[in-house]
Write an enzyme that holds these catalytic residues in place. Structure first.
Site, PDB file in Angstrom:
ATOM      1  CE  LYS A 121      -4.063  -2.184   1.991  1.00  0.00           C
ATOM      2  NZ  LYS A 121      -3.541  -3.520   2.331  1.00  0.00           N
TER       3      LYS A 121
ATOM      4  CG  ASN B 148      12.940  10.331  -5.360  1.00  0.00           C
ATOM      5  OD1 ASN B 148      13.367   9.940  -6.454  1.00  0.00           O
ATOM      6  ND2 ASN B 148      13.673  10.283  -4.252  1.00  0.00           N
ATOM      7  CB  THR B 149       9.621   8.088  -1.098  1.00  0.00           C
ATOM      8  OG1 THR B 149      10.325   9.287  -0.763  1.00  0.00           O
ATOM      9  CG2 THR B 149       9.865   7.045  -0.030  1.00  0.00           C
TER      10      THR B 149
ATOM     11  CB  SER C 193     -12.556  -4.840   2.667  1.00  0.00           C
ATOM     12  OG  SER C 193     -11.401  -5.070   3.450  1.00  0.00           O
TER      13      SER C 193
ATOM     14  N   PRO D 288     -10.358  -7.902  -1.774  1.00  0.00           N
ATOM     15  CG  PRO D 288      -9.073  -6.414  -0.498  1.00  0.00           C
ATOM     16  CD  PRO D 288      -9.812  -6.535  -1.799  1.00  0.00           C
TER      17      PRO D 288
ATOM     18  N   GLY E 146     -16.452 -11.169   5.899  1.00  0.00           N
ATOM     19  CA  GLY E 146     -17.882 -11.290   5.601  1.00  0.00           C
ATOM     20  C   GLY E 146     -18.275 -11.304   4.146  1.00  0.00           C
TER      21      GLY E 146
HETATM   22  P1  XMP Z   1      -8.398 -11.625   5.297  1.00  0.00           P
HETATM   23  O1  XMP Z   1      -7.725 -12.427   6.363  1.00  0.00           O
HETATM   24  O2  XMP Z   1      -9.326 -10.593   5.836  1.00  0.00           O
HETATM   25  O3  XMP Z   1      -7.177 -10.848   4.600  1.00  0.00           O
HETATM   26  O4  XMP Z   1      -9.018 -12.471   4.221  1.00  0.00           O
HETATM   27  C1  XMP Z   1      -7.374  -9.822   3.664  1.00  0.00           C
HETATM   28  C2  XMP Z   1      -6.051  -9.326   3.192  1.00  0.00           C
HETATM   29  O5  XMP Z   1      -6.252  -8.270   2.296  1.00  0.00           O
HETATM   30  C3  XMP Z   1      -5.805  -7.043   2.879  1.00  0.00           C
HETATM   31  N1  XMP Z   1      -6.914  -6.128   2.724  1.00  0.00           N
HETATM   32  C4  XMP Z   1      -6.935  -5.108   1.902  1.00  0.00           C
HETATM   33  N2  XMP Z   1      -6.025  -4.641   1.063  1.00  0.00           N
HETATM   34  N3  XMP Z   1      -7.542  -2.974   0.392  1.00  0.00           N
HETATM   35  C5  XMP Z   1      -6.338  -3.558   0.316  1.00  0.00           C
HETATM   36  O6  XMP Z   1      -5.500  -3.110  -0.461  1.00  0.00           O
HETATM   37  C6  XMP Z   1      -8.493  -3.408   1.221  1.00  0.00           C
HETATM   38  O7  XMP Z   1      -9.591  -2.895   1.283  1.00  0.00           O
HETATM   39  C7  XMP Z   1      -8.169  -4.523   2.014  1.00  0.00           C
HETATM   40  N4  XMP Z   1      -8.890  -5.218   2.891  1.00  0.00           N
HETATM   41  C8  XMP Z   1      -8.087  -6.209   3.324  1.00  0.00           C
HETATM   42  C9  XMP Z   1      -5.494  -7.291   4.316  1.00  0.00           C
HETATM   43  O8  XMP Z   1      -4.413  -6.503   4.743  1.00  0.00           O
HETATM   44  C10 XMP Z   1      -5.161  -8.751   4.287  1.00  0.00           C
HETATM   45  O9  XMP Z   1      -3.822  -8.935   3.880  1.00  0.00           O
END
Ligand code: XMP
Length: 211
Positions: free
Chosen positions: A60, A66-67, A115, A168, A174
């Site tokens: 993320k 630059n970073t 999410s 995700p 859920g």
């Molecule tokens: P779980 O255990 O909840 O893991 O099935 C979900 C994985 O996805 C990442 N995650 C997200 N990454 N936007 C993202 O870029 C999101 O909305 C988001 N929701 C969950 C979470 O860090 C974990 O690795």
């Protein structure tokens, strides 16, 4: 086909490799984030390289251009195939991630809405739509959108068209895999697989969405 992406948020290197190997026949990619990289080091990408599956770095990335470029160059040098970046830091910052990814032959996905429940505090009210447009403008390879809100995925699909949507929030958070799989290019599943009594069996169950 909707892809199944394993989110490997376990903290033990050996266990991570075991789970990924067990699940590998049923999954299309492995997503690795800070928990595993901070515990096991960036070398985990090489450890998992033998699986022959794309490795997505869920860092993320959210810094100045630059970073962002420096971070992404390290990600791809370590052996990852794709990186997840935030879009809220602006077009120039996201574009730096996309450029670094494409220079390495990799991909970059932009988070446009998250999410978890708190995501509605900032992403709703037009922000996610703006981020989806930003992802298109930046020529990102796709977006990350929430499996917990299928209605929002449909809204975001209108903006990004045929760009990939990875989602995700299935299972532990859920989201219903059957519903979400019809809307996206890949579902991302973590705890429901790696915390299952038998991760290989759990992965096989989720893999039914790949039909
Ligand atoms: P779980 O255990 O909840 O893991 O099935 C979900 C994985 O996805 C990442 N995650 C997200 N990454 N936007 C993202 O870029 C999101 O909305 C988001 N929701 C969950 C979470 O860090 C974990 O690795």
């Amino acid at each position: 086909m909707t892809e199944l992406i394993l989110s490997l948020d376990v903290l033990d290197r050996k266990r991570a490799v075991e789970i990924a190997e067990a699940a590998s026949p049923c999954i299309d990619a492995v997503k690795i984030g800070y928990p595993l990289v901070l515990a096991a080091g960036l070398g985990i990408a090489r450890d998992l390289g033998g699986l022959g599956l794309p490795l997505i770095a869920d860092f993320k990335v959210a810094d100045i251009p630059n970073t962002n470029r420096l971070i992404c160059e390290q990600v791809f040098a370590a052996g990852f195939d794709a990186v997840i970046a935030h879009g809220f830091t602006g077009t120039d910052a996201a574009r730096a991630c996309v450029a670094a990814a494409h220079d390495s032959g990799g991909a970059c996905y932009v988070v446009v809405e998250m999410s978890h429940p708190g995501a509605t505090e900032f992403f709703h009210g037009g922000t996610a739509e703006r981020l989806a447009n930003l992802a298109v403008d930046c020529r990102a390879d796709g977006i990350i959108a929430p499996a917990t809100r299928p209605d929002r995925i449909s809204v975001l699909r209108e903006i990004v068209g045929s760009k990939a949507i990875y989602s995700p929030g299935v299972g532990a958070q859920g989201g219903d895999p059957e519903i979400v799989a019809r809307l996206v290019d890949g579902i991302i599943v973590g705890r429901s697989i790696y915390e299952a009594p038998d991760p290989a069996v759990a992965a096989r169950e989720f893999a039914r969405i790949r039909r």
